[in-house]
Design a protein around this motif. Structure first.
Motif, short mmCIF file in Angstrom:
data_model
loop_
_atom_site.label_atom_id
_atom_site.label_comp_id
_atom_site.label_asym_id
_atom_site.label_seq_id
_atom_site.Cartn_x
_atom_site.Cartn_y
_atom_site.Cartn_z
N TYR A 245 -12.95 4.67 6.68
CA TYR A 245 -13.52 4.83 5.35
C TYR A 245 -12.49 5.60 4.53
O TYR A 245 -11.59 6.23 5.08
CB TYR A 245 -14.83 5.59 5.41
CG TYR A 245 -15.95 4.82 6.10
CD1 TYR A 245 -15.92 4.59 7.47
CD2 TYR A 245 -17.01 4.30 5.37
CE1 TYR A 245 -16.92 3.86 8.09
CE2 TYR A 245 -18.03 3.59 5.98
CZ TYR A 245 -17.96 3.37 7.34
OH TYR A 245 -18.96 2.65 7.96
N ARG A 246 -12.63 5.54 3.22
CA ARG A 246 -11.73 6.30 2.39
C ARG A 246 -12.46 6.90 1.20
O ARG A 246 -13.49 6.37 0.77
CB ARG A 246 -10.57 5.43 1.90
CG ARG A 246 -10.97 4.33 0.93
CD ARG A 246 -9.76 3.43 0.62
NE ARG A 246 -10.09 2.40 -0.36
CZ ARG A 246 -9.24 1.43 -0.74
NH1 ARG A 246 -8.03 1.37 -0.21
NH2 ARG A 246 -9.61 0.53 -1.63
N GLN A 247 -11.90 7.99 0.72
CA GLN A 247 -12.48 8.66 -0.44
C GLN A 247 -11.37 9.08 -1.38
O GLN A 247 -10.55 9.93 -1.04
CB GLN A 247 -13.30 9.88 -0.01
CG GLN A 247 -14.07 10.51 -1.15
CD GLN A 247 -15.12 11.48 -0.66
OE1 GLN A 247 -15.10 11.94 0.49
NE2 GLN A 247 -16.08 11.80 -1.51
N ALA A 248 -11.34 8.45 -2.52
CA ALA A 248 -10.40 8.82 -3.56
C ALA A 248 -10.96 9.99 -4.35
O ALA A 248 -12.18 10.21 -4.39
CB ALA A 248 -10.13 7.63 -4.48
N VAL B 189 -9.53 -4.71 0.22
CA VAL B 189 -8.35 -4.64 1.09
C VAL B 189 -8.18 -5.89 1.95
O VAL B 189 -7.22 -5.98 2.71
CB VAL B 189 -8.40 -3.39 2.00
CG1 VAL B 189 -8.52 -2.13 1.14
CG2 VAL B 189 -9.54 -3.48 3.00
N LYS B 190 -9.08 -6.83 1.78
CA LYS B 190 -9.01 -8.05 2.58
C LYS B 190 -7.71 -8.77 2.31
O LYS B 190 -7.30 -8.93 1.17
CB LYS B 190 -10.22 -8.91 2.26
CG LYS B 190 -10.54 -9.97 3.30
CD LYS B 190 -11.92 -10.57 3.05
CE LYS B 190 -13.03 -9.59 3.40
NZ LYS B 190 -14.38 -10.20 3.27
N GLY B 191 -7.05 -9.21 3.38
CA GLY B 191 -5.77 -9.89 3.25
C GLY B 191 -4.58 -8.95 3.26
O GLY B 191 -3.44 -9.40 3.40
N ARG B 192 -4.83 -7.66 3.09
CA ARG B 192 -3.74 -6.68 3.10
C ARG B 192 -3.85 -5.70 4.28
O ARG B 192 -2.83 -5.27 4.83
CB ARG B 192 -3.74 -5.87 1.81
CG ARG B 192 -3.55 -6.70 0.55
CD ARG B 192 -3.39 -5.82 -0.68
NE ARG B 192 -4.58 -5.03 -0.97
CZ ARG B 192 -4.61 -3.70 -1.02
NH1 ARG B 192 -3.51 -3.01 -0.79
NH2 ARG B 192 -5.73 -3.06 -1.31
N PHE B 193 -5.07 -5.37 4.64
CA PHE B 193 -5.31 -4.43 5.74
C PHE B 193 -5.88 -5.18 6.94
O PHE B 193 -6.61 -6.16 6.79
CB PHE B 193 -6.33 -3.36 5.34
CG PHE B 193 -5.87 -2.38 4.30
CD1 PHE B 193 -4.70 -2.57 3.57
CD2 PHE B 193 -6.62 -1.23 4.05
CE1 PHE B 193 -4.29 -1.66 2.61
CE2 PHE B 193 -6.22 -0.31 3.10
CZ PHE B 193 -5.07 -0.54 2.37
N PRO C 19 -1.28 1.58 -5.65
CA PRO C 19 -1.65 2.95 -6.05
C PRO C 19 -3.16 3.22 -5.91
O PRO C 19 -3.54 4.34 -5.57
CB PRO C 19 -1.19 3.02 -7.50
CG PRO C 19 -0.02 2.09 -7.56
CD PRO C 19 -0.41 0.94 -6.66
N GLU C 20 -3.97 2.20 -6.14
CA GLU C 20 -5.42 2.40 -6.02
C GLU C 20 -5.89 2.56 -4.58
O GLU C 20 -7.06 2.84 -4.34
CB GLU C 20 -6.18 1.25 -6.69
CG GLU C 20 -5.75 -0.13 -6.27
CD GLU C 20 -4.76 -0.76 -7.26
OE1 GLU C 20 -3.81 -0.06 -7.69
OE2 GLU C 20 -4.94 -1.96 -7.57
N ASP C 21 -4.99 2.40 -3.61
CA ASP C 21 -5.33 2.67 -2.21
C ASP C 21 -5.20 4.15 -1.88
O ASP C 21 -5.54 4.58 -0.78
CB ASP C 21 -4.42 1.87 -1.27
CG ASP C 21 -4.63 0.37 -1.38
OD1 ASP C 21 -3.63 -0.37 -1.36
OD2 ASP C 21 -5.80 -0.05 -1.48
N THR C 22 -4.69 4.93 -2.82
CA THR C 22 -4.54 6.36 -2.61
C THR C 22 -5.89 7.01 -2.36
O THR C 22 -6.83 6.85 -3.16
CB THR C 22 -3.86 7.02 -3.83
OG1 THR C 22 -2.53 6.52 -3.95
CG2 THR C 22 -3.83 8.53 -3.68
#
Length: 115
Positions: free
Chosen positions: A37-40, A63-67, A87-90
């Motif tokens: 999970y992630r939290q920006a 993130v499908k196709g990238r992660f 950058p929005e994956d930060t």
């Protein structure tokens, strides 16, 4: 007692790649779900990807196709391969383990993607 230890975060340029690892230790039931999970900053924690002990996966649309997510059941370790980072994956990325209605979280690892 279950402990989750994440590693692999860091600073990367947009378009780059990182691989996160999460090792679980302690009394772990063999049938479980591990995930990321992630939290920006300023946002709610969101699902990135999960993987069951049998291997089935669930990847969030952003993130499908990238992660991709994978696991080593012998090592009780889950991996998150992150490619084409934006950058929005930060965010702070957290590992989670679920089994028998128990939920465990890691301490989180920072991923920063510069533009």
């Amino acid at each position: 007692q279950v402990h989750l230890v994440e590693s692999g975060g860091g600073l990367v340029q947009a378009g780059g790649s990182l691989r996160l690892s999460c090792a679980a230790s302690g009394s772990i039931f063999s049938i479980n779900v591990m995930g990321w999970y992630r939290q920006a900053e300023g946002k709610q924690r969101e699902l990135v990807a999960t993987i069951r002990s049998g291997g089935s996966t669930n990847i969030a649309d952003p993130v499908k196709g990238r992660f991709s997510i994978s696991r080593d059941n012998v090592k009780n370790t889950v991996y998150l391969q992150m490619n084409s980072l934006k950058p929005e994956d930060t965010a702070v990325y957290y590992c989670r383990l679920d089994y028998l209605k128990n939920e465990y979280w890691g301490q989180g690892t920072q991923v920063t993607v510069s533009s």
